[in-house]
Design an enzyme around this catalytic site. Structure first.
Site, PDB file in Angstrom:
ATOM      1  N   ASP A  93      12.119  -6.984  -4.629  1.00 49.23           N
ATOM      2  CA  ASP A  93      13.549  -6.812  -4.341  1.00 49.23           C
ATOM      3  C   ASP A  93      14.353  -6.773  -5.637  1.00 49.23           C
ATOM      4  OD1 ASP A  93      12.670  -9.459  -4.421  1.00 49.23           O
ATOM      5  OD2 ASP A  93      14.134 -10.193  -2.982  1.00 49.23           O
ATOM      6  N   ASP A 105       5.746   3.138  -2.573  1.00 46.39           N
ATOM      7  CA  ASP A 105       6.331   4.221  -1.786  1.00 46.39           C
ATOM      8  C   ASP A 105       7.853   4.157  -1.886  1.00 46.39           C
ATOM      9  OD1 ASP A 105       6.708   6.279  -0.001  1.00 46.39           O
ATOM     10  OD2 ASP A 105       6.244   5.100   1.781  1.00 46.39           O
ATOM     11  N   ASP A 137      10.357   6.451  -4.723  1.00 44.46           N
ATOM     12  CA  ASP A 137      11.374   7.367  -4.202  1.00 44.46           C
ATOM     13  C   ASP A 137      12.771   6.964  -4.660  1.00 44.46           C
ATOM     14  OD1 ASP A 137       9.661   9.152  -3.071  1.00 44.46           O
ATOM     15  OD2 ASP A 137       9.759   8.323  -1.063  1.00 44.46           O
ATOM     16  N   TYR A 165      -0.552   0.474   4.838  1.00 41.36           N
ATOM     17  CA  TYR A 165      -0.637   1.783   5.474  1.00 41.36           C
ATOM     18  C   TYR A 165      -2.048   2.078   5.998  1.00 41.36           C
ATOM     19  CZ  TYR A 165       3.981   2.781   3.424  1.00 41.36           C
ATOM     20  OH  TYR A 165       5.312   2.748   3.072  1.00 41.36           O
ATOM     21  N   LYS A 185       5.535  -9.426  -4.407  1.00 40.78           N
ATOM     22  CA  LYS A 185       6.397 -10.363  -3.674  1.00 40.78           C
ATOM     23  C   LYS A 185       5.647 -11.689  -3.604  1.00 40.78           C
ATOM     24  CE  LYS A 185      10.071 -11.378  -1.169  1.00 40.78           C
ATOM     25  NZ  LYS A 185      11.474 -11.364  -1.677  1.00 40.78           N
TER      26      LYS A 185
HETATM   27 MG   LIG Z   1      15.673 -10.330  -1.573  1.00 39.70          MG
HETATM   28 MG   LIG Z   2       7.576   8.202  -0.053  1.00 36.57          MG
END
Ligand SMILES: [Mg+2]
Ligand SMILES: [Mg+2]
Lengths: 362, 362
Positions: free
Chosen positions: A223, A247, A251, A141, A191
């Site tokens: 994931d 983020d 959420d 970001y 990851k």
């Molecule tokens: Mg995956």
């Molecule tokens: Mg958010």
């Protein structure tokens, strides 16, 4: 104790919920013998309208001089179509960056009185009490270069995920500290099977982890973490991850409780003021109607008392008052079942203050 | 119809589930009068062990010459500590890139017979039938530059999110095409309030959308999408998003059904062979024990019949056989409740073939 608190009401329902939160802090001050001074400043869309920037210099200055910051929410459809730096969100991103608020704490608490609002089965929610720590000032970001360019293949666009080892280290260290006073179980999400940044993240976690032998460190791919939060959220205690993964996962996790209107957050720096805000956002559709649920902001106040002022007892008193209000069946409109009566923002504020007073006087 | 199918069994339970899938395809051939030729090649950890690379040139060549590719799974703890390019996953990433398999289709189907396995309430799962289309060959997992470097602030690391407009356009176009033959509702997921790449994504979606006036296009931020998938998954029909967001959201969505062992996937290119594989991965803990659930691979076969060979009737026959086997109470170990009897991999394979035969002969 005397503390300076910067209040940034922001947009939408921000002014309503921070207004109630200020009154709650005043009640805490009266009951426990503290003095909180409040100073107000603009951020987000309202700041854009007044000054042309979502983060005026004087807002930043006020925050720097304060002991803690209470923020309502920023954003709304009115400002959705400006360029990136003229968005209300840019004010919040800028504040995080300028104050180096690198550790975003997102607790997920399930209130038994509200558990039926969740889309998850009651037995899956049992024992859920998790804390997600999201790195907040680095990563995709913020990285440079970014933007569009013409190439041999036509128009292209780039964003950059960039971290220094020091940035990774400080948020991991904060996470180990927090895990240490929780259930001593830290899941670091990355990851690492694909991203170079994640591989450095994982190595750094392993290295810092040696300084915290009492905390059990576990690595999980992002994931898989997104799956496990749905499958069995009670397996998590403390979770730490980089900005963008945090983020998304925070959420997702917020939704487990079924009551987004109930979730607080804190954003901490190394030694400057912490920022406390509800997770729910500016809810422009109900702004100014005295309908907003102030409880997430109240729980953010409890986090301020705990993490910035180290007032454990006071924080617990606020949380306890909220729990009792819910147990006794009081609801704002977002929490009420169909046909159930609902309190307004100000009525809920009064109710929590009354319960807090009662609790102390017992 | 005569088709060449490349079979890449891979690691862990891959050989067991693809073995059953090949037998199922042979049965489909017999019942419907098609001829499928199978040729085998290595990928992932087993390829690493034999050749030193997770994607040998001859595997790639075979895939290029085939009409479709059936893959089991890659990876396992044995190969977890090598450098990035010596990971089994690099074989899969390389195959996707080389064959330009840019559109990853991840359907989420809830089988009523298995719905109780989900952590979500039954009423929340009602009507869930969604298709996530993930961009698979661009974005953060492939962009350059990447890696570590020394800076004024010490060690740092970078990954790059890079897309050409053409890459964004082709996957969006594929998504509109698929939405058109589903319920004509496409949710495009991005992070346009923060990322430059997402803003180009959103603009492109709006532009391509004009060519599909019959499809309702909606934009959703990725963190909100992560919430909405838990809150009310039935609101989604077709979802399209970039590589990394799709990685996270498709796995989150996979968990909704409660049966990861049941979910297929397809990865499509513009006009080369498609790749079909189960979502579940290599499950090294149960490899070689005849315990794996082959149904996700069977459903991947159904997707192959549909998307690569345009054999709608055959695809439906396979899906129907699986549904009936489940409705009649047959389960592999991962699906069985405690105390319930469970079929082995080969027994489940036989059962589905028998049901398929029966169905056709009726
Ligand atoms: Mg995956
Ligand atoms: Mg958010």
């Amino acid at each position: 104790m005397i503390k300076q608190i910067a209040v940034l009401p922001g947009d939408g329902i921000g002014p309503e919920v921070t207004g109630e939160a200020v009154q709650l802090l005043e009640e805490v001050g009266i009951q426990f013998g503290h003095t909180f001074h409040f100073q107000y400043a603009d951020i987000g869309g309202c700041a854009l309208d007044k000054t042309g920037t979502p983060l005026p210099e004087e807002t930043l200055q006020l925050c720097r001089e304060s002991d803690a910051i209470l923020l309502g929410a920023v954003g709304g459809p009115k400002w959705d179509h400006g360029p990136g730096e003229k968005r209300p969100e840019a004010g919040l991103l800028g504040l995080r960056k300028e104050l180096q608020l690198y550790a975003n704490l997102r607790p997920v608490i399930v209130f038994p009185a509200l558990a039926n609002a969740s889309s998850l089965k009651a037995e899956v929610l049992e024992g859920v009490d998790l804390m997600i720590i999201r790195e907040l000032t680095g990563g995709l970001y913020f990285g440079q270069p970014r933007g569009r360019k013409q190439t041999d293949q036509g128009l292209a666009v780039v964003d950059t995920l960039y971290y220094t080892e020091a940035e990774i280290e400080r948020v991991l260290r904060k996470a180990f500290e927090i895990a240490r006073v929780r259930k001593k179980h830290l899941v670091s999400v990355d990851k690492a099977n694909v991203l170079d940044s994640s591989r450095l993240w994982r190595e750094t976690a392993d290295r810092i982890g040696k300084e915290y032998p009492d905390v059990k460190l576990e690595h999980m791919l992002v994931d898989n973490a997104a799956m496990q939060l749905v499958r069995k959220p009670s397996q998590f205690d403390t979770v730490v991850t980089e900005n963008m993964f945090g983020d998304i996962l925070s959420d997702e996790a917020a939704m487990l409780s079924g009551s987004l209107g109930m979730l607080p957050s804190a954003s901490l720096s190394e030694d400057g003021p912490g920022l406390y805000e509800p997770v729910h956002g500016s809810a422009p559709d109900i702004a100014g109607q005295n309908l907003a649920n102030p409880l997430a902001t109240f729980l953010s106040v409890a986090m301020m008392l705990k993490y910035s002022f180290h007032l454990e007892k006071e924080a617990q008193a606020v949380e306890q008052a909220i729990r009792k209000v819910l147990d006794d069946g009081y609801r704002t409109r977002d929490l009420a079942q169909e046909g159930e009566p609902a309190l307004s923002t100000t009525e809920m504020g009064e109710k929590v203050r009354a319960y807090l007073k009662q609790e102390i006087s017992v």
